[in-house]
Design an enzyme around this catalytic site. Structure first.
Site, short mmCIF file in Angstrom:
data_model
loop_
_atom_site.label_atom_id
_atom_site.label_comp_id
_atom_site.label_asym_id
_atom_site.label_seq_id
_atom_site.Cartn_x
_atom_site.Cartn_y
_atom_site.Cartn_z
N ASP A 47 0.82 -1.23 0.14
CA ASP A 47 0.07 -0.03 -0.15
C ASP A 47 0.91 1.36 0.02
OD1 ASP A 47 -2.04 2.09 0.76
OD2 ASP A 47 -3.24 0.32 1.33
N THR A 86 -7.06 3.94 -2.06
CA THR A 86 -6.62 2.58 -1.66
C THR A 86 -7.63 1.60 -2.36
OG1 THR A 86 -5.46 3.12 0.35
CG2 THR A 86 -6.37 0.86 0.27
N ASN A 107 -12.30 5.82 -1.88
CA ASN A 107 -12.37 5.00 -0.56
C ASN A 107 -14.05 5.41 -0.17
OD1 ASN A 107 -10.03 4.31 -0.64
ND2 ASN A 107 -9.32 5.55 0.92
N ASP A 169 -9.61 -3.72 5.59
CA ASP A 169 -10.69 -4.61 5.10
C ASP A 169 -10.92 -4.23 3.61
OD1 ASP A 169 -12.12 -2.04 4.92
OD2 ASP A 169 -12.75 -2.63 7.04
N ASP A 342 -1.42 -0.19 -4.53
CA ASP A 342 -2.64 0.36 -5.04
C ASP A 342 -2.63 2.02 -5.44
OD1 ASP A 342 -1.87 0.86 -2.49
OD2 ASP A 342 -3.73 1.37 -1.69
#
Ligand code: ZN
Length: 551
Positions: A47, A86, A107, A169, A342
């Site tokens: 990430d 992300t 997001n 998540d 990402d």
């Protein structure tokens, strides 16, 4: 003994069959080129690992990130869309679709039809669950509109096992998809999954070991030689500095743990444990495990990208990935790895201005849609809020309960305001984006509207998209909370490394711009998986020296 003991010690402690980081030899370069499909696909998303950081540190790696550079190296991969966050980024990696088709346009987005007061919807939640709020939500895959590679593999051959593990998540869900055998994410305290799922023994072990790690104080980590030039403090105001942190933390500080190399150690150890316990790659068909290594992102947000903190993190991640691959080697399974990110990231403007980037600055609060909206309300004599949304992701929404003429007046006033603002680069209306042709050609050549179009979806995206100028950080006040971020349509946020590795593969490097949406069809080709359904945005990459030929 490995000098980056912190993360790897945790990783090794969790595994049922630990392998020392420095004992397994690298893959022999003379191994025969693989001609059969791999038995296990390992997809790693780091990430916020920008191509800029990869380029800055790639020659210093000696562990897992060195091994991957012996394979197929694409230093200019693109998360080609504008909304470099992300959730959109993870939605492209294993679907072959850009966010305009995955439906994951940010997001969080504003949905003025939902009952909750803040009108915010999170990308990997089910906002229809009674009692849920944008801060207390139920994790769900429902907003992802397309299948993942794992889902396609499982649909073709039901014996396929699909596993997804991440520090967030949204990373686990967007890479795993709608039909997973195991899907685990860190909720701030423990690795958890969907309600009603049994907890495998390896997850219980990981949670116990991670809880013990958090409960103990952490001494400052050693600063590797390469990190010493980065190791100095930069003030962000209010008496706060970043740049010389070494990840020391007090006992019980779970937030500091999450923004440290040990967090990736925990995530990757859990992934390794799941490979071992589930015996992935030993069944009748190819299995897949997705790993979202989230610590780099928390460290980038907390400390910026050019201090000692990020340098130490990347050296530790390299060592942790080395340990992970050694564990995979020890299983004897023929596995293929792809590693990407990402999105990229941008350093703090306070350090950038001292490093040859005098235009770097922080956004002014007066660009906030709520404040701009208040001015427009006064000007037009409207008494209810007219603008919603946020500057960081650029989606701005106009109130639904306005008469068409009022709505047009609000839009015209907002466009005029943002176009005149010195920190704003571009303003697009929904009508402009809907009329724009689909992006084509190499992603590094795309215009701003093509980038915006690639993460625009009518019904979810804003009525206006506002993009700040390059190196304008959309965090007005760094003295509390995060200091740096990503999310812009510029290449420091769009460009990421894409690395393919498999034992016996003949290595190569290609400097051309490719896209993260190319990963899925490339992997699909290697396992001879036929892609059905709507045409994807990605294209198969020819890794022919590795046995994968695109046809
Ligand atoms: Zn991210």
């Amino acid at each position: 003994m490995n000098r980056y003991a912190s993360a790897t010690a945790l990783a090794l402690a969790l595994l049922s069959a630990p392998v020392r980081a420095d004992t397994a030899p690298p893959a022999p370069p003379t191994a025969p080129a693989p001609t059969t499909p791999p038995k296990l696909i390992v997809v790693i998303s780091v990430d916020q690992f920008s191509a800029d950081l990869f380029g800055e540190y790639r020659t210093s790696f000696t562990g897992g990130l060195a091994r991957l550079q012996q394979g197929g190296v694409f230093p200019s991969g693109y998360q080609s869309h504008a909304a470099t966050e992300t959730c959109p980024g993870h939605s492209t990696i294993l679907t072959g679709f850009r966010p305009e088709h995955t439906g994951i346009i940010a997001n969080n987005w504003t949905d003025l039809s939902v009952a909750r007061a803040d009108k915010q919807v999170y990308c990997s939640e089910d906002e229809t669950v009674p009692g849920s709020t944008s801060s207390n939500y139920t994790v769900s895959d429902k907003h992802l509109l397309v299948p993942t590679l794992g889902e396609r593999m499982k649909a073709a051959i039901p014996a396929t096992r699909v596993v997804s593990v991440a520090g967030k998540d949204r990373a686990a869900v967007m890479m795993g998809g709608h039909n997973v055998d195991e899907l685990w994410w860190w909720n701030g305290k423990a690795f958890v999954s969907y309600a009603g799922r049994a907890t495998p023994a390896v997850v219980a072990r990981a949670n116990a070991a991670t809880a013990a790690k958090i409960a103990a104080p952490q001494a400052a980590l050693e600063v590797p030689e390469i990190c010493k030039p980065h190791d100095h403090a930069t003030s962000v105001g209010g008496g706060k500095t970043v740049g010389d942190g070494h990840f020391e933390r007090a006992a019980g500080n779970a937030a500091a743990f999450r923004a440290s190399p040990a967090f990736d150690g925990a995530i990757i150890a859990l992934a390794a444990g799941l490979v071992q316990d589930m015996k992935l790659g030993t069944g009748p068909t190819t299995d897949i495990i997705d790993v979202g290594a989230s610590a780099t992102d928390y460290i980038g947000h907390t400390y910026g990208t050019e201090g000692a903190e990020m340098c130490i993190q990347l050296q530790q991640l390299d060592a942790t990935l080395g340990s992970f691959f050694n564990v995979l080697d020890a299983t004897g399974v023929d596995y293929e790895v792809v590693l990407t990110a990402d999105h990229g990231g941008n350093d703090i403007p306070e350090r950038e201005v001292t490093a040859g980037l005098p235009d770097a600055q922080r956004v002014k609060v007066d660009l906030a849609p709520s404040l701009v909206g208040k001015q427009i309300m006064t000007k037009l004599g409207i008494t209810t809020p007219v603008l919603f949304g946020d500057i960081p992701n650029g989606d701005i929404y106009i109130a639904r309960d306005l008469a068409p003429t009022q709505r047009k007046a609000v839009q015209d006033a907002a466009v005029a305001y943002y176009k005149a603002a010195p920190q704003v680069a571009e303003v697009f209306t929904a009508a402009q984006l809907q009329a724009a042709p689909a992006p084509k050609g190499p992603p590094e050549k795309w215009s701003m509207i093509e980038r915006a179009r690639a993460s625009y979806k009518a019904g979810r995206s804003g009525d206006l998209l506002v993009f700040l100028k390059p190196r304008v950080t959309p965090i007005p006040d760094p003295t509390r909370g995060y200091v740096a971020t990503h999310g812009s349509p510029y290449d420091y946020d769009r460009r990421v490394p894409i690395l393919f590795w498999r034992k016996g593969m003949t290595g190569f490097e290609h400097p051309g711009g490719i896209e993260t949406v190319d990963i899925m069809p490339t992997l699909a080709r290697q396992i001879s998986l036929r892609l059905t359904g709507p045409k994807i945005d990605g294209k198969c990459l020819d890794l022919s020296k590795a046995g994968a030929v695109c046809r």
